[in-house]
Design a protein around this motif. Structure first.
Motif, mmCIF file in Angstrom:
data_model
loop_
_atom_site.group_PDB
_atom_site.id
_atom_site.type_symbol
_atom_site.label_atom_id
_atom_site.label_comp_id
_atom_site.label_asym_id
_atom_site.label_seq_id
_atom_site.Cartn_x
_atom_site.Cartn_y
_atom_site.Cartn_z
ATOM 1 N N LYS A 155 10.827 -10.859 8.353
ATOM 2 C CA LYS A 155 9.979 -9.867 7.672
ATOM 3 C C LYS A 155 8.711 -10.508 7.097
ATOM 4 O O LYS A 155 8.308 -10.220 5.971
ATOM 5 C CB LYS A 155 10.754 -9.158 6.555
ATOM 6 C CG LYS A 155 12.056 -8.525 7.000
ATOM 7 C CD LYS A 155 11.820 -7.257 7.785
ATOM 8 C CE LYS A 155 13.110 -6.530 8.092
ATOM 9 N NZ LYS A 155 13.601 -6.754 9.421
ATOM 10 N N TRP A 196 2.977 -8.707 9.246
ATOM 11 C CA TRP A 196 2.640 -7.294 9.092
ATOM 12 C C TRP A 196 2.253 -6.727 10.450
ATOM 13 O O TRP A 196 1.389 -7.248 11.146
ATOM 14 C CB TRP A 196 1.483 -7.111 8.112
ATOM 15 C CG TRP A 196 1.119 -5.667 7.945
ATOM 16 C CD1 TRP A 196 0.038 -5.033 8.485
ATOM 17 C CD2 TRP A 196 1.847 -4.672 7.221
ATOM 18 N NE1 TRP A 196 0.047 -3.713 8.125
ATOM 19 C CE2 TRP A 196 1.146 -3.460 7.346
ATOM 20 C CE3 TRP A 196 3.017 -4.699 6.480
ATOM 21 C CZ2 TRP A 196 1.582 -2.284 6.765
ATOM 22 C CZ3 TRP A 196 3.453 -3.523 5.892
ATOM 23 C CH2 TRP A 196 2.742 -2.345 6.027
ATOM 24 N N ASN A 197 2.943 -5.656 10.847
ATOM 25 C CA ASN A 197 2.642 -4.954 12.080
ATOM 26 C C ASN A 197 1.875 -3.699 11.691
ATOM 27 O O ASN A 197 2.448 -2.761 11.130
ATOM 28 C CB ASN A 197 3.933 -4.612 12.825
ATOM 29 C CG ASN A 197 3.661 -3.963 14.163
ATOM 30 O OD1 ASN A 197 2.865 -3.048 14.276
ATOM 31 N ND2 ASN A 197 4.351 -4.450 15.182
ATOM 32 N N ASN A 198 0.574 -3.700 11.954
ATOM 33 C CA ASN A 198 -0.274 -2.589 11.533
ATOM 34 C C ASN A 198 0.086 -1.297 12.259
ATOM 35 O O ASN A 198 -0.006 -0.216 11.682
ATOM 36 C CB ASN A 198 -1.746 -2.940 11.749
ATOM 37 C CG ASN A 198 -2.641 -2.175 10.817
ATOM 38 O OD1 ASN A 198 -2.249 -1.854 9.697
ATOM 39 N ND2 ASN A 198 -3.844 -1.887 11.266
ATOM 40 N N LYS A 204 3.294 -0.241 10.636
ATOM 41 C CA LYS A 204 3.133 -0.162 9.175
ATOM 42 C C LYS A 204 4.331 -0.750 8.435
ATOM 43 O O LYS A 204 4.848 -0.176 7.484
ATOM 44 C CB LYS A 204 2.875 1.277 8.705
ATOM 45 C CG LYS A 204 1.704 1.949 9.363
ATOM 46 C CD LYS A 204 0.415 1.280 8.981
ATOM 47 C CE LYS A 204 -0.758 2.070 9.550
ATOM 48 N NZ LYS A 204 -1.886 1.235 9.861
ATOM 49 N N CYS A 205 4.777 -1.925 8.894
ATOM 50 C CA CYS A 205 5.886 -2.606 8.224
ATOM 51 C C CYS A 205 5.843 -4.087 8.587
ATOM 52 O O CYS A 205 5.132 -4.495 9.500
ATOM 53 C CB CYS A 205 7.231 -2.002 8.627
ATOM 54 S SG CYS A 205 7.666 -2.261 10.361
ATOM 55 N N TYR A 206 6.599 -4.883 7.838
ATOM 56 C CA TYR A 206 6.726 -6.302 8.152
ATOM 57 C C TYR A 206 7.773 -6.473 9.244
ATOM 58 O O TYR A 206 8.799 -5.791 9.254
ATOM 59 C CB TYR A 206 7.119 -7.102 6.902
ATOM 60 C CG TYR A 206 5.970 -7.260 5.946
ATOM 61 C CD1 TYR A 206 5.043 -8.281 6.129
ATOM 62 C CD2 TYR A 206 5.798 -6.389 4.887
ATOM 63 C CE1 TYR A 206 3.973 -8.429 5.273
ATOM 64 C CE2 TYR A 206 4.723 -6.530 4.014
ATOM 65 C CZ TYR A 206 3.825 -7.544 4.216
ATOM 66 O OH TYR A 206 2.760 -7.692 3.376
ATOM 67 N N THR A 207 7.516 -7.387 10.160
ATOM 68 C CA THR A 207 8.419 -7.614 11.281
ATOM 69 C C THR A 207 8.822 -9.084 11.347
ATOM 70 O O THR A 207 8.223 -9.937 10.700
ATOM 71 C CB THR A 207 7.746 -7.205 12.611
ATOM 72 O OG1 THR A 207 6.553 -7.954 12.778
ATOM 73 C CG2 THR A 207 7.432 -5.723 12.632
#
Length: 102
Positions: free
Chosen positions: A12, A15-17, A20-23
């Protein structure tokens, strides 16, 4: 000394824009490494063709100057967030080292 590779596992952290979350991510980062005892370590990250070289200079009073130089750093490594993350890693490392000599 022999390094056969380094695998970084991030939980995590990226950031995956689009989502819209951390990956998560897993990266093999070292293609080749050069080590000169007590002076230098240098490696190439093959996925981005970036070279990182860290040099070490004994300041003679129990301290060591570390200079980190990177070439061909991709844009994602130069973003404000990436730079802040790298700096926080160095800050945590310095804090840890301070506990070893206290």
């Amino acid at each position: 000394n022999r390094w056969s590779g380094v695998l970084l596992v991030y939980d995590k952290c990226w950031w995956n824009n689009r989502l819209k979350c951390y990956t998560d991510a897993k990266l093999h980062i070292i293609d080749s490494v050069e080590i000169i005892d007590n002076e230098l370590i240098s490696w190439i990250e093959p996925d981005v063709d970036m070279t990182t070289t860290s040099t070490y200079t004994d300041l003679g009073d129990g301290r060591t100057r570390v200079v980190i130089h990177q070439t061909n750093a991709p844009a994602m490594y130069r973003s404000a967030d990436a730079v802040a993350g790298f700096q926080s890693s160095l800050d945590r490392f310095a804090a840890h080292l301070a506990t070893l000599v206290a």
